[in-house]
Design a protein around this motif. Structure first.
Motif, PDB file in Angstrom:
ATOM      1  N   ARG A   1     -22.916  18.318 -24.553  1.00 25.31           N
ATOM      2  CA  ARG A   1     -22.084  19.244 -23.504  1.00 25.31           C
ATOM      3  C   ARG A   1     -22.765  20.004 -22.682  1.00 25.31           C
ATOM      4  O   ARG A   1     -22.417  20.278 -21.464  1.00 25.31           O
ATOM      5  CB  ARG A   1     -21.196  20.283 -24.456  1.00 25.31           C
ATOM      6  CG  ARG A   1     -20.134  21.100 -23.688  1.00 25.31           C
ATOM      7  CD  ARG A   1     -19.718  22.030 -24.798  1.00 25.31           C
ATOM      8  NE  ARG A   1     -18.944  21.489 -25.833  1.00 25.31           N
ATOM      9  CZ  ARG A   1     -17.586  21.108 -25.746  1.00 25.31           C
ATOM     10  NH1 ARG A   1     -17.021  21.142 -24.630  1.00 25.31           N
ATOM     11  NH2 ARG A   1     -17.027  20.883 -26.934  1.00 25.31           N
TER      12      ARG A   1
ATOM     13  N   THR B   1     -19.460  16.393 -15.211  1.00 25.32           N
ATOM     14  CA  THR B   1     -17.973  16.429 -15.259  1.00 25.32           C
ATOM     15  C   THR B   1     -17.419  16.238 -13.985  1.00 25.32           C
ATOM     16  O   THR B   1     -16.301  16.124 -13.847  1.00 25.32           O
ATOM     17  CB  THR B   1     -17.676  17.730 -15.581  1.00 25.32           C
ATOM     18  OG1 THR B   1     -18.122  18.781 -14.631  1.00 25.32           O
ATOM     19  CG2 THR B   1     -18.185  18.293 -16.971  1.00 25.32           C
TER      20      THR B   1
ATOM     21  N   GLU C   1      -6.753   9.249 -20.110  1.00 27.02           N
ATOM     22  CA  GLU C   1      -8.001  10.285 -20.753  1.00 27.02           C
ATOM     23  C   GLU C   1      -8.788   9.123 -21.705  1.00 27.02           C
ATOM     24  O   GLU C   1      -9.558   9.813 -22.256  1.00 27.02           O
ATOM     25  CB  GLU C   1      -7.524  11.351 -21.143  1.00 27.02           C
ATOM     26  CG  GLU C   1      -6.974  12.342 -20.261  1.00 27.02           C
ATOM     27  CD  GLU C   1      -6.695  13.800 -20.775  1.00 27.02           C
ATOM     28  OE1 GLU C   1      -7.445  14.260 -21.416  1.00 27.02           O
ATOM     29  OE2 GLU C   1      -5.298  14.138 -20.612  1.00 27.02           O
TER      30      GLU C   1
ATOM     31  N   GLU D   1     -14.454  13.607 -26.818  1.00 29.15           N
ATOM     32  CA  GLU D   1     -14.098  14.696 -27.735  1.00 29.15           C
ATOM     33  C   GLU D   1     -12.877  14.078 -28.006  1.00 29.15           C
ATOM     34  O   GLU D   1     -11.786  14.353 -27.437  1.00 29.15           O
ATOM     35  CB  GLU D   1     -14.349  15.944 -27.098  1.00 29.15           C
ATOM     36  CG  GLU D   1     -13.859  17.046 -28.047  1.00 29.15           C
ATOM     37  CD  GLU D   1     -14.137  18.425 -27.627  1.00 29.15           C
ATOM     38  OE1 GLU D   1     -14.537  19.421 -28.460  1.00 29.15           O
ATOM     39  OE2 GLU D   1     -13.758  18.556 -26.344  1.00 29.15           O
TER      40      GLU D   1
ATOM     41  N   GLN E   1     -14.598  13.367 -21.576  1.00 32.84           N
ATOM     42  CA  GLN E   1     -14.957  14.634 -21.146  1.00 32.84           C
ATOM     43  C   GLN E   1     -15.975  14.935 -20.094  1.00 32.84           C
ATOM     44  O   GLN E   1     -16.086  15.720 -19.176  1.00 32.84           O
ATOM     45  CB  GLN E   1     -15.418  15.632 -22.457  1.00 32.84           C
ATOM     46  CG  GLN E   1     -14.368  15.747 -23.631  1.00 32.84           C
ATOM     47  CD  GLN E   1     -13.084  16.333 -23.276  1.00 32.84           C
ATOM     48  OE1 GLN E   1     -13.448  17.663 -22.553  1.00 32.84           O
ATOM     49  NE2 GLN E   1     -12.130  16.037 -23.500  1.00 32.84           N
TER      50      GLN E   1
END
Length: 358
Positions: free
Chosen positions: A236, A241, A273, A333, A338
């Motif tokens: 993360r 992104t 997604e 995720e 993500q």
């Protein structure tokens, strides 16, 4: 390791042979021809090298199975002309565990030598000449001595030999892992320079060993530096992104247009997604050369691809990415996209962390 051929699997671990290993066999055969050796002597020399490398496989299995005992997975064992490499997914952080894993390989060679000792001749400690293995006892005696040599050579306190890991494990009882690695790697580089120096004076093979030791020590030091820099971070923290995606209804021309519109080299095909495919630059170019501009990306995309999770350890993802020529992972995720992460932004993250820590 690139350009390696899988020759089997032992205890669930793939065994690979690097193409340069064939050069060693070719050199053995060429040397025997120059000496005027008979076909039988040449076959005996080649057979001896193959048996010796079977011992190398057992040596690496010693490392792998000991690591497995502590819960660490070995991805593969690769044979090279100068030995073998057991590629563990992660090295033990515990000094005691690393010490036992490092000692397990040489211990296997010592056990093999002990098993052969009752059958060796009185000249067991003479320098073996694999080109003159005229009897079975010569064969066994040479195998006995070279297993002892493998054990002793691997215990030299220099990375990437086992002795370097033994030294680091012992130092790690008093020092942190990074400082212990730097000390062991520095000693390894000094020893490598000594190999090169004496090799230039006497035996060119020592030059090859010296170069292998030097770059192996350097790579080990870098690897630990990177692991320390990434230790407290997850995917993360480093994922991108801001990236381009394709819909399943897009065609190859749309994919090409998006390549031109940004710096992305790999595009994801996303449906609600969820990642359903990857469109690497190479696949897009191949489709364009085949005049398939109007073909749907679902007809061209790569459906078999690796993914990572947002909570995965960044150090482990980095280690896996370093083993691939074009590492690129969708970040998920709960099965939803993500972000993305690749080797370029991993190295950028490492550079930023190094600058901040300095």
């Amino acid at each position: 390791m690139k350009h390696s051929l899988r020759i089997g699997r032992i205890a669930g671990i793939p065994i690979l042979i690097h193409w340069t290993f064939l050069l060693l066999l070719g050199f053995i055969i060429y040397s025997q021809v120059l000496r005027g050796s008979s076909t039988a002597a040449t076959l005996a020399a080649v057979g001896f090298v193959l048996v010796l490398f079977a011992c190398v496989v057992l040596h690496e299995l010693g490392h792998a199975l000991t690591a497995k005992h502590f819960g660490f997975v070995t991805r593969k064992i690769t044979l090279l002309p100068i030995g073998g490499i057991a590629s563990l997914e992660q090295l033990p952080d515990s000094p005691r565990q690393e010490l036992l894993v490092a000692l397990a390989g040489p211990a296997v060679n010592v056990l093999i030598a002990l098993g052969l000792y009752p059958f060796v001749s009185g000249a067991a400690f003479a320098v073996p000449d694999i080109g003159r293995l005229t009897t079975a006892q010569d064969f066994v005696s040479a195998l006995f001595q070279l297993n002892l040599t493998l054990a002793l050579f691997n215990l030299l306190p220099a990375f990437p030999m086992d002795g370097g890991r033994v030294l680091r494990a012992l130092l790690s009882f008093w020092l942190d892992r990074l400082r212990a690695t730097r000390f062991a790697a520095g000693l390894g580089k000094l020893m490598a320079l000594a190999f090169v120096f004496f090799g230039l004076l006497s035996n060119p093979f020592l030059v090859l060993i010296g170069l292998f030791v030097y770059f192996g020590a350097h790579a080990e030091a870098l690897s630990v530096e990177f692991n320390e820099l990434l230790r407290d971070y997850t995917v993360r923290n480093a994922m991108m992104t801001n990236f381009l995606t394709l819909a399943p209804t897009d065609n190859v021309q749309a994919a090409a247009d998006k390549l031109l519109a940004g710096s992305d080299q790999d595009l994801l095909v996303v449906d609600a997604e969820r990642v359903v495919g990857v469109m690497p630059r190479q696949l897009i170019l191949e489709a364009l050369r085949e005049k398939r501009q109007s073909a749907a990306v679902t007809e061209v995309m790569k459906r078999d691809f690796e993914t990572v999770q947002v909570g995965d350890k960044l150090s482990q993802v980095f280690a896996n990415a370093m083993q691939q020529s074009n590492a690129f992972y969708p970040v998920l995720e709960n099965n939803r996209l993500q972000g993305i992460i690749d080797l370029n932004n991993l190295t950028e993250f490492v550079a930023i962390r190094a600058a901040l820590s300095a």
